[in-house]
Design a protein around this motif. Structure first.
Motif, PDB file in Angstrom:
ATOM      1  N   ARG A 166     -53.674 -54.292 -30.624  1.00 49.48           N
ATOM      2  CA  ARG A 166     -54.644 -54.627 -31.664  1.00 49.48           C
ATOM      3  C   ARG A 166     -54.712 -56.147 -31.869  1.00 49.48           C
ATOM      4  O   ARG A 166     -55.657 -56.659 -32.448  1.00 49.48           O
ATOM      5  CB  ARG A 166     -54.308 -53.911 -32.979  1.00 49.48           C
ATOM      6  N   GLU A 225     -61.031 -66.271 -44.961  1.00 50.56           N
ATOM      7  CA  GLU A 225     -60.847 -65.376 -46.117  1.00 50.56           C
ATOM      8  C   GLU A 225     -59.923 -66.001 -47.170  1.00 50.56           C
ATOM      9  O   GLU A 225     -60.152 -65.843 -48.368  1.00 50.56           O
ATOM     10  CB  GLU A 225     -60.312 -64.021 -45.653  1.00 50.56           C
ATOM     11  N   ASP A 268     -61.902 -54.074 -46.706  1.00 47.92           N
ATOM     12  CA  ASP A 268     -61.859 -54.137 -45.233  1.00 47.92           C
ATOM     13  C   ASP A 268     -63.288 -54.025 -44.727  1.00 47.92           C
ATOM     14  O   ASP A 268     -64.078 -53.234 -45.272  1.00 47.92           O
ATOM     15  CB  ASP A 268     -60.989 -53.004 -44.645  1.00 47.92           C
ATOM     16  N   ARG A 313     -62.137 -47.284 -42.792  1.00 45.87           N
ATOM     17  CA  ARG A 313     -60.729 -47.620 -43.044  1.00 45.87           C
ATOM     18  C   ARG A 313     -60.537 -48.020 -44.506  1.00 45.87           C
ATOM     19  O   ARG A 313     -59.584 -47.612 -45.169  1.00 45.87           O
ATOM     20  CB  ARG A 313     -60.333 -48.772 -42.116  1.00 45.87           C
ATOM     21  N   GLU A 372     -51.326 -64.146 -44.370  1.00 46.96           N
ATOM     22  CA  GLU A 372     -50.414 -63.723 -43.309  1.00 46.96           C
ATOM     23  C   GLU A 372     -50.252 -64.833 -42.271  1.00 46.96           C
ATOM     24  O   GLU A 372     -51.086 -65.719 -42.166  1.00 46.96           O
ATOM     25  CB  GLU A 372     -50.919 -62.421 -42.650  1.00 46.96           C
ATOM     26  N   LYS A 373     -49.147 -64.758 -41.515  1.00 40.54           N
ATOM     27  CA  LYS A 373     -48.985 -65.703 -40.409  1.00 40.54           C
ATOM     28  C   LYS A 373     -50.013 -65.326 -39.338  1.00 40.54           C
ATOM     29  O   LYS A 373     -50.395 -64.147 -39.272  1.00 40.54           O
ATOM     30  CB  LYS A 373     -47.539 -65.693 -39.880  1.00 40.54           C
ATOM     31  N   GLY A 433     -47.020 -65.606 -44.803  1.00 40.15           N
ATOM     32  CA  GLY A 433     -46.194 -64.405 -44.570  1.00 40.15           C
ATOM     33  C   GLY A 433     -45.120 -64.536 -43.504  1.00 40.15           C
ATOM     34  O   GLY A 433     -45.083 -63.740 -42.569  1.00 40.15           O
ATOM     35  N   PHE A 447     -53.149 -52.214 -39.714  1.00 40.31           N
ATOM     36  CA  PHE A 447     -51.732 -51.869 -39.572  1.00 40.31           C
ATOM     37  C   PHE A 447     -50.867 -52.535 -40.654  1.00 40.31           C
ATOM     38  O   PHE A 447     -50.082 -51.892 -41.328  1.00 40.31           O
ATOM     39  CB  PHE A 447     -51.262 -52.287 -38.173  1.00 40.31           C
ATOM     40  N   TRP A 448     -51.037 -53.840 -40.866  1.00 44.12           N
ATOM     41  CA  TRP A 448     -50.119 -54.561 -41.732  1.00 44.12           C
ATOM     42  C   TRP A 448     -50.589 -54.611 -43.191  1.00 44.12           C
ATOM     43  O   TRP A 448     -49.800 -54.482 -44.122  1.00 44.12           O
ATOM     44  CB  TRP A 448     -49.889 -55.974 -41.163  1.00 44.12           C
TER      45      TRP A 448
END
Ligand SMILES: NC(=O)c1ccc[n+]([C@@H]2O[C@H](COP(=O)([O-])OP(=O)(O)OC[C@H]3O[C@@H](n4cnc5c(N)ncnc54)[C@H](O)[C@@H]3O)[C@@H](O)[C@H]2O)c1
Length: 315
Positions: free
Chosen positions: A159, A80, A35, A40, A94-95, A121, A13-14
């Protein structure tokens, strides 16, 4: 000017939005995406016409990739991000940055050791109007800061299944409170619980107190049927209110209510533009790895406070 070569790890999604924005920015060249979900990954890579990987270790060998956004599930972010830093890439993770503070500390140290940019993020800092609030507080335009209240409620985004509402959602407001007060709270008291989620808390009320007596209150949940994201900052002379969704800002003074208008802007675009600019111009990012670590420490203290039913002193 040469564009910064970037890649995105985790294009759900993000992460898909990160990829789109990198593609749109004039300062970045989206080189690759990765990914673990092959289907996807292929669909996103095809959409943007970039190289596709299902294993980040292979992608990180690509010398065209200079910086990476890490947008995987929250419990995988640190692993990662660490891989990317060890491969010599600048990182926007990301947070919540990591699933626990130990992992976040390791990221911070690795970035420092390798002299790489590492930012987190915390998107709310890039909402137009947020800087206005920060400066109004700093310059005492609303008098003395008394308290700030944040509300971030909506239905559970299913999710998200690997952390609770504190580390996933309230962490945005924990960072905002640190940012606008330009100071760290000294204690945290929280009540969290679970109504629908089986594994993690799905509601949290968090109170932060500061050494001069001001306080902050954060209400977060994954229960409310509609989405509200607001911030109210109470000063001794005026109140500022921000709606994160519409980006409207109000300043309520004794005699009038003012509404400074900022053109609506996509915060993610501002965030990624800033990330690229900090790397190319060797500038300190607005959000440092230390900010990410501190927010996570407060989030963990909030969970501990609720479990122990007492206020927790912060170091
Ligand atoms: N800053 C914000 O406002 C904001 C908004 C939404 C999400 N997020 C954060 O972004 C992250 C992703 O959230 P989402 O909603 O996109 O979740 P999502 O489940 O939709 O996407 C996560 C993706 O990561 C992939 N993935 C997992 N492990 C991987 C690995 N090791 N290598 C490559 N890919 C991997 C999954 O296959 C999936 O496609 C979360 O950490 C979330 O907290 C931040």
């Amino acid at each position: 000017m040469k564009k910064l070569g970037v890649a995105v790890v985790g294009t759900g999604f993000w992460g898909k939005n990160h990829a789109r924005v990198y593609k749109e920015l004039a300062s970045t060249e989206l080189v690759a995406i990765c990914d673990v979900n092959a289907e996807r990954a292929k669909s996103v890579a095809d959409q943007f016409g970039v190289k596709v990987y299902t294993d980040s270790t292979r992608m990180l060998k690509n010398k065209e990739v200079e910086a990476v956004s890490i947008c995987t599930w929250s419990t995988v972010l640190a692993k990662e991000a660490l891989k990317a830093l060890k491969a010599g890439k600048h990182v926007l993770v990301e947070k919540p940055m990591a699933s626990d503070t130990k992992k976040a500390e390791k990221l911070l140290k690795t970035a420092e050791k390798n002299d790489l940019h590492l930012t987190v993020g915390f998107l709310m800092r890039f909402i137009p109007g947020m800087l206005h609030i920060r400066e109004a507080v700093e310059n005492k335009k609303i008098g003395e800061l008394v308290c700030a209240t944040a509300k971030r409620v909506s239905q559970w985004p299913e999710r998200i299944g690997d952390v609770g509402v504190v580390k996933d959602t309230a962490i945005h407001d924990i960072d905002v409170m640190r940012y606008i007060a330009n100071e760290d709270p000294i204690t945290v008291y929280a009540k969290t619980g679970s109504m629908r989620h089986r594994k993690f808390e799905d509601y949290a009320q968090i109170m932060l107190t500061y050494k001069d007596g001001k306080s902050a209150f954060i209400e977060s949940n994954w229960l409310t049927p509609y989405k509200t994201r607001t911030l109210t900052v109470t000063g001794s002379d005026a109140i500022m209110r921000l709606d994160y969704i519409t980006q409207e800002l109000w300043i309520e003074e004794t005699k009038e209510t003012l509404q400074p208008r900022y053109p609506w802007q996509e915060p993610l675009k501002l965030e990624l533009q800033h990330f690229a600019e900090c790397i190319t111009e060797k500038k300190k990012p607005l959000i440092t790895a230390a900010d990410g670590l501190k927010a996570l420490q407060i989030a963990e203290a909030a969970l501990q406070s609720s479990a122990k039913n007492r206020a927790i002193k912060l170091r």
